[in-house]
Design a protein around this motif. Structure first.
Motif, short mmCIF file in Angstrom:
data_model
loop_
_atom_site.label_atom_id
_atom_site.label_comp_id
_atom_site.label_asym_id
_atom_site.label_seq_id
_atom_site.Cartn_x
_atom_site.Cartn_y
_atom_site.Cartn_z
N LEU A 133 32.79 50.00 44.69
CA LEU A 133 33.33 50.33 43.46
C LEU A 133 34.56 49.91 43.24
O LEU A 133 35.12 49.42 42.10
CB LEU A 133 33.41 51.89 43.20
N ARG A 134 35.61 50.11 44.18
CA ARG A 134 36.92 49.43 44.04
C ARG A 134 36.98 47.99 43.76
O ARG A 134 37.75 47.47 43.07
CB ARG A 134 37.95 49.74 45.37
N THR A 135 36.27 47.28 44.51
CA THR A 135 36.26 45.94 44.71
C THR A 135 35.70 45.48 43.19
O THR A 135 36.50 44.62 42.51
CB THR A 135 35.26 45.32 45.57
N GLU A 136 34.56 46.08 42.78
CA GLU A 136 34.13 45.73 41.43
C GLU A 136 35.27 46.10 40.43
O GLU A 136 35.40 45.31 39.38
CB GLU A 136 32.67 46.49 41.23
N SER A 137 35.77 47.07 40.75
CA SER A 137 36.75 47.50 39.60
C SER A 137 38.03 46.53 39.63
O SER A 137 38.61 46.23 38.39
CB SER A 137 37.56 48.92 39.63
N ASP A 138 38.40 46.21 40.69
CA ASP A 138 39.45 45.26 40.81
C ASP A 138 39.07 43.69 40.29
O ASP A 138 39.86 43.01 39.28
CB ASP A 138 40.03 44.99 42.39
N GLU A 139 37.77 43.45 40.50
CA GLU A 139 37.41 42.23 39.80
C GLU A 139 37.55 42.23 38.11
O GLU A 139 37.71 41.45 37.49
CB GLU A 139 36.04 41.77 40.41
N ASP A 140 36.86 43.35 37.74
CA ASP A 140 36.91 43.66 36.19
C ASP A 140 38.26 43.50 35.73
O ASP A 140 38.59 43.01 34.74
CB ASP A 140 36.26 44.89 36.05
N THR A 141 39.20 44.22 36.35
CA THR A 141 40.65 44.41 36.06
C THR A 141 41.20 42.94 36.14
O THR A 141 41.96 42.34 34.95
CB THR A 141 41.71 45.20 37.03
N MET A 142 40.85 42.14 37.11
CA MET A 142 41.29 40.86 37.06
C MET A 142 40.73 39.95 36.19
O MET A 142 41.47 39.20 35.57
CB MET A 142 41.01 40.24 38.47
#
Length: 158
Positions: A133-142
């Motif tokens: 979830l953190r990785t997906e959230s970071d990718e979405d933010t990026m």
């Protein structure tokens, strides 16, 4: 005869009441032998049912084992001797509380070990899900940041 009917009804009711009230007084108390049989058979597992004691089970084998316990007690054996005989014949499995020894470690500590393994597997899955979830959230933010940069650069060109 009719004038005695109310009296007979009252006498019958009184007699029935006395029988009901006095019945526990006349109930037979189990003998010492039966108390010992019950005490021992409550500690022994039914080999057929496996989730009941020999005292509670009505399986044919349990009834036979109960009579065997009774016969051994009649012969003068102690409770410990009877239990030891059953263990010698059927193994530690016949006891509801088997002794802690190397052959019964899994029986004693298996459930706790199973719970620890299950808890560690669940914690590992939980951590993996959080990381994903953190990785997906970071990718979405990026991706949002890149999109904002693209929009800003197009506005500057115009």
């Amino acid at each position: 005869m009719n004038k005695f009917a109310p009296f007979m009804k009252q006498l019958c009711a009184l007699t029935c009441s006395l029988i009901i009230v006095a019945s526990p007084v006349f109930a037979q108390q189990p003998s010492k032998l039966e108390q010992r049989v019950l005490s021992i058979t409550e500690e022994l597992r039914c080999l057929v049912c496996q989730n009941q004691s020999i005292a509670d089970s009505h399986a044919e084998l349990a009834v036979q084992l109960k009579s065997q316990v009774r016969e051994q007690l009649k012969q003068g054996r102690s409770d410990t001797e009877v239990r030891d005989y059953m263990v010698q014949r059927y193994g530690d499995f016949v006891l509801y509380r088997p002794p802690v020894q190397s052959s019964t470690w899994l029986l004693w500590f298996g459930p706790a070990l199973f719970l620890l393994i299950a808890a560690s597997v669940l914690m590992n899955k939980f951590r993996q899900a959080q990381h994903r979830l953190r990785t997906e959230s970071d990718e979405d933010t990026m991706n949002d940041s890149v999109s904002d940069l693209d929009i800003n650069s197009e506005e500057q060109r115009s």
